[in-house]
Design a protein around this motif. Structure first.
Motif, PDB file in Angstrom:
ATOM      1  N   ALA A 170       0.838  -1.211   0.000  1.00  0.00           N
ATOM      2  CA  ALA A 170       0.000   0.000   0.000  1.00  0.00           C
ATOM      3  C   ALA A 170       0.870   1.257   0.000  1.00  0.00           C
ATOM      4  N   ALA A 171       2.024   1.211   0.707  1.00  0.00           N
ATOM      5  CA  ALA A 171       2.897   2.386   0.790  1.00  0.00           C
ATOM      6  C   ALA A 171       3.712   2.564  -0.484  1.00  0.00           C
ATOM      7  N   SER A 172       4.095   1.438  -1.102  1.00  0.00           N
ATOM      8  CA  SER A 172       5.076   1.506  -2.195  1.00  0.00           C
ATOM      9  C   SER A 172       4.511   2.150  -3.455  1.00  0.00           C
ATOM     10  N   ARG A 173       3.206   2.354  -3.510  1.00  0.00           N
ATOM     11  CA  ARG A 173       2.642   3.056  -4.683  1.00  0.00           C
ATOM     12  C   ARG A 173       3.116   4.500  -4.729  1.00  0.00           C
ATOM     13  N   SER A 174       3.434   5.117  -3.570  1.00  0.00           N
ATOM     14  CA  SER A 174       3.888   6.507  -3.627  1.00  0.00           C
ATOM     15  C   SER A 174       5.174   6.820  -2.877  1.00  0.00           C
ATOM     16  N   ALA A 175       5.696   5.896  -2.061  1.00  0.00           N
ATOM     17  CA  ALA A 175       6.919   6.222  -1.296  1.00  0.00           C
ATOM     18  C   ALA A 175       7.866   5.025  -1.295  1.00  0.00           C
ATOM     19  N   GLN A 176       9.070   5.226  -0.702  1.00  0.00           N
ATOM     20  CA  GLN A 176      10.054   4.139  -0.597  1.00  0.00           C
ATOM     21  C   GLN A 176       9.746   3.312   0.647  1.00  0.00           C
ATOM     22  N   THR A 177       9.893   1.992   0.544  1.00  0.00           N
ATOM     23  CA  THR A 177       9.709   1.163   1.737  1.00  0.00           C
ATOM     24  C   THR A 177      10.996   0.392   2.043  1.00  0.00           C
ATOM     25  N   TYR A 178      11.225   0.143   3.316  1.00  0.00           N
ATOM     26  CA  TYR A 178      12.404  -0.595   3.790  1.00  0.00           C
ATOM     27  C   TYR A 178      11.927  -1.641   4.776  1.00  0.00           C
ATOM     28  N   GLY A 179      12.354  -2.897   4.570  1.00  0.00           N
ATOM     29  CA  GLY A 179      11.939  -3.979   5.435  1.00  0.00           C
ATOM     30  C   GLY A 179      10.645  -4.595   4.923  1.00  0.00           C
ATOM     31  N   PRO A 180       9.894  -5.309   5.783  1.00  0.00           N
ATOM     32  CA  PRO A 180      10.152  -5.395   7.215  1.00  0.00           C
ATOM     33  C   PRO A 180      11.379  -6.243   7.567  1.00  0.00           C
ATOM     34  N   VAL A 181      12.053  -5.807   8.655  1.00  0.00           N
ATOM     35  CA  VAL A 181      13.093  -6.622   9.286  1.00  0.00           C
ATOM     36  C   VAL A 181      12.601  -6.951  10.693  1.00  0.00           C
ATOM     37  N   THR A 182      13.244  -7.908  11.341  1.00  0.00           N
ATOM     38  CA  THR A 182      12.807  -8.243  12.702  1.00  0.00           C
ATOM     39  C   THR A 182      13.197  -7.105  13.655  1.00  0.00           C
ATOM     40  N   GLN A 183      12.454  -6.996  14.730  1.00  0.00           N
ATOM     41  CA  GLN A 183      12.775  -5.986  15.753  1.00  0.00           C
ATOM     42  C   GLN A 183      14.191  -6.202  16.283  1.00  0.00           C
ATOM     43  N   ALA A 184      14.605  -7.479  16.415  1.00  0.00           N
ATOM     44  CA  ALA A 184      15.963  -7.782  16.911  1.00  0.00           C
ATOM     45  C   ALA A 184      17.006  -7.189  15.965  1.00  0.00           C
ATOM     46  N   ALA A 185      16.848  -7.410  14.661  1.00  0.00           N
ATOM     47  CA  ALA A 185      17.829  -6.910  13.689  1.00  0.00           C
ATOM     48  C   ALA A 185      17.834  -5.380  13.702  1.00  0.00           C
ATOM     49  N   PHE A 186      16.647  -4.779  13.709  1.00  0.00           N
ATOM     50  CA  PHE A 186      16.534  -3.322  13.667  1.00  0.00           C
ATOM     51  C   PHE A 186      17.209  -2.689  14.889  1.00  0.00           C
ATOM     52  N   LEU A 187      16.865  -3.169  16.083  1.00  0.00           N
ATOM     53  CA  LEU A 187      17.410  -2.553  17.297  1.00  0.00           C
ATOM     54  C   LEU A 187      18.905  -2.816  17.420  1.00  0.00           C
ATOM     55  N   SER A 188      19.366  -3.967  16.951  1.00  0.00           N
ATOM     56  CA  SER A 188      20.807  -4.203  17.085  1.00  0.00           C
ATOM     57  C   SER A 188      21.567  -3.325  16.089  1.00  0.00           C
ATOM     58  N   ARG A 189      21.033  -3.094  14.886  1.00  0.00           N
ATOM     59  CA  ARG A 189      21.699  -2.174  13.949  1.00  0.00           C
ATOM     60  C   ARG A 189      21.680  -0.734  14.464  1.00  0.00           C
ATOM     61  N   LEU A 190      20.682  -0.415  15.282  1.00  0.00           N
ATOM     62  CA  LEU A 190      20.622   0.935  15.862  1.00  0.00           C
ATOM     63  C   LEU A 190      21.499   1.062  17.113  1.00  0.00           C
ATOM     64  N   GLY A 191      22.107  -0.043  17.546  1.00  0.00           N
ATOM     65  CA  GLY A 191      23.073   0.040  18.649  1.00  0.00           C
ATOM     66  C   GLY A 191      22.507  -0.250  20.023  1.00  0.00           C
ATOM     67  N   ILE A 192      21.541  -1.185  20.118  1.00  0.00           N
ATOM     68  CA  ILE A 192      20.939  -1.448  21.432  1.00  0.00           C
ATOM     69  C   ILE A 192      21.970  -1.991  22.430  1.00  0.00           C
ATOM     70  N   GLU A 193      22.974  -2.740  21.933  1.00  0.00           N
ATOM     71  CA  GLU A 193      23.964  -3.292  22.866  1.00  0.00           C
ATOM     72  C   GLU A 193      24.771  -2.160  23.507  1.00  0.00           C
ATOM     73  N   LEU A 194      25.227  -1.227  22.679  1.00  0.00           N
ATOM     74  CA  LEU A 194      26.032  -0.108  23.198  1.00  0.00           C
ATOM     75  C   LEU A 194      25.248   0.734  24.194  1.00  0.00           C
ATOM     76  N   ARG A 195      23.985   1.020  23.835  1.00  0.00           N
ATOM     77  CA  ARG A 195      23.145   1.844  24.708  1.00  0.00           C
ATOM     78  C   ARG A 195      22.896   1.119  26.040  1.00  0.00           C
ATOM     79  N   THR A 196      22.706  -0.187  25.980  1.00  0.00           N
ATOM     80  CA  THR A 196      22.493  -0.976  27.195  1.00  0.00           C
ATOM     81  C   THR A 196      23.749  -0.943  28.069  1.00  0.00           C
ATOM     82  N   GLU A 197      24.911  -1.088  27.432  1.00  0.00           N
ATOM     83  CA  GLU A 197      26.166  -1.035  28.206  1.00  0.00           C
ATOM     84  C   GLU A 197      26.343   0.326  28.878  1.00  0.00           C
TER      85      GLU A 197
END
Ligand code: SAH
Length: 334
Positions: free
Chosen positions: A261-288
């Protein structure tokens, strides 16, 4: 009149109702009356588990704003903000991003008066420009940054069942004072969520026209699901036709349909799992970083809440993340 009595009257007058009619009625009553969230409620969402969730999403939104060229004015929106915790964490995490808070006005899309009051209480003093909307239709026509966590799962779905003579819409009737499925056959079930797809298409058009980025996080699937209608009460599964309006009633989100529904007018990314997304955003570093400032009891809580967000046997795999942006942006996490 209870929700059950209202539905009984409607079924007596007009015949069996669709799953979508049932869900709309039950979910509206539920959020108007019940206290859904946390250990005392029926379910616990990611922002209620850990502040890290909102902090990472805040960083994501601020990065998108900067990639858009730091547009001023800009609309920061959340769909279904619950207790307001996620927005509070987003605002705290971004307060040092130069110009960001001043550029944004805040728009909360929420149809429960009770939760609006709770959100107002949580966000008091957090931002000078706060407003509430019943739906997305009257958002200002400006660049948009939008977040939706566990919003789309609450929208009404239709179910169709495969019968020997073709697909038929599944309906709910009454029998001896109880809600019952109307069909006599068993067969493959398919779900659609036209309301969710319409909201997504409209937001993608907004993003295409004015620039912007949005994140959808929810439990859901990309292909082949069948019957995903579920009810939760006090953290336990509950029969879906029992106690309408008293239990949390949801369906898993069809991410393939939302992305389409979104791709008719905008760019879409994913879906990826929440685990992959949060780890790429640095959840381990923030937790430390949080662990360094914590005492022993806090340390245990920090480690276990991060684990809940990313572990495969908790929220890490079931929950998915979809981003939608205007062209020329590189959203983090995908
Ligand atoms: N995002 C929050 C709460 C999720 S619960 C969190 O992560 O904790 C779902 C939220 O969506 C509630 O705030 C509920 O009142 C709201 N909601 C559900 N259906 C809605 C609709 N059709 N329009 C606007 N808000 C809705």
């Amino acid at each position: 009149m209870s929700v059950l009595q209202q539905l009984a009257a409607q079924i007596a007058a007009q015949g069996p109702i669709t799953v979508a009619e049932y869900m709309r009625h039950a979910v509206t009553h539920y959020y108007a009356k019940q206290e859904p969230f946390g250990a005392e409620g029926d379910f616990t969402t990611a922002p209620e588990i850990s502040q890290v969730f909102g902090e990472l999403i805040g960083a994501w939104l601020a990065d998108m704003w900067q990639q858009l060229g730091s547009p001023t004015p800009c609309v920061l929106t959340e769909l279904g903000p619950g207790r307001g915790t996620l927005m509070k964490d987003i605002l705290r995490a971004t307060r040092h991003v130069k110009g960001f808070h001043a550029a944004c006005s805040l728009h909360l899309v929420e149809n429960s008066e009770r939760l609006r009051a709770l959100q107002q209480h949580t966000l008091i003093g957090a931002h000078p420009h706060l407003s509430w909307h019943d739906s997305i239709v009257d958002l200002p026509t400006q660049p948009l940054l939008l977040m939706a966590n566990e919003f789309f799962d609450a929208l009404p779905i239709h179910q169709h069942i495969r019968t020997p003579t073709g697909w038929a819409e599944r309906r709910i009737g009454m029998h001896e004072g109880k809600l019952v499925w109307n069909e006599s056959v068993e067969g493959e079930i398919r779900e659609t969520c036209p309301e969710g797809e319409a909201i997504m298409a409209s937001l993608a058009q907004h993003i295409h026209a004015h620039g912007g980025a949005m994140l959808v996080i929810d439990y859901g699937y990309v292909e082949g699901a069948g019957d995903t209608l579920q009810a939760l009460r006090k953290h336990q599964y509950h029969p879906v036709l029992e106690d309408p309006g008293e239990a949390d009633l949801t369906a898993h989100v069809n991410f393939a349909a939302l992305a389409q529904a979104a791709s008719r007018s905008a760019q879409t990314y994913g879906p990826v799992t929440q685990a992959a997304f949060l780890s790429r955003l640095g959840i381990e570093l923030r937790t430390e970083a949080l662990l360094k400032q914590a005492n022993d009891a806090q340390k245990q809580a920090i480690v276990s809440s991060t684990r809940r967000l990313v572990a495969a046997d908790a929220m890490g795999t079931l929950f998915k993340v979809l981003a939608v942006t205007s062209s020329g942006l590189t959203p983090a996490g995908f």
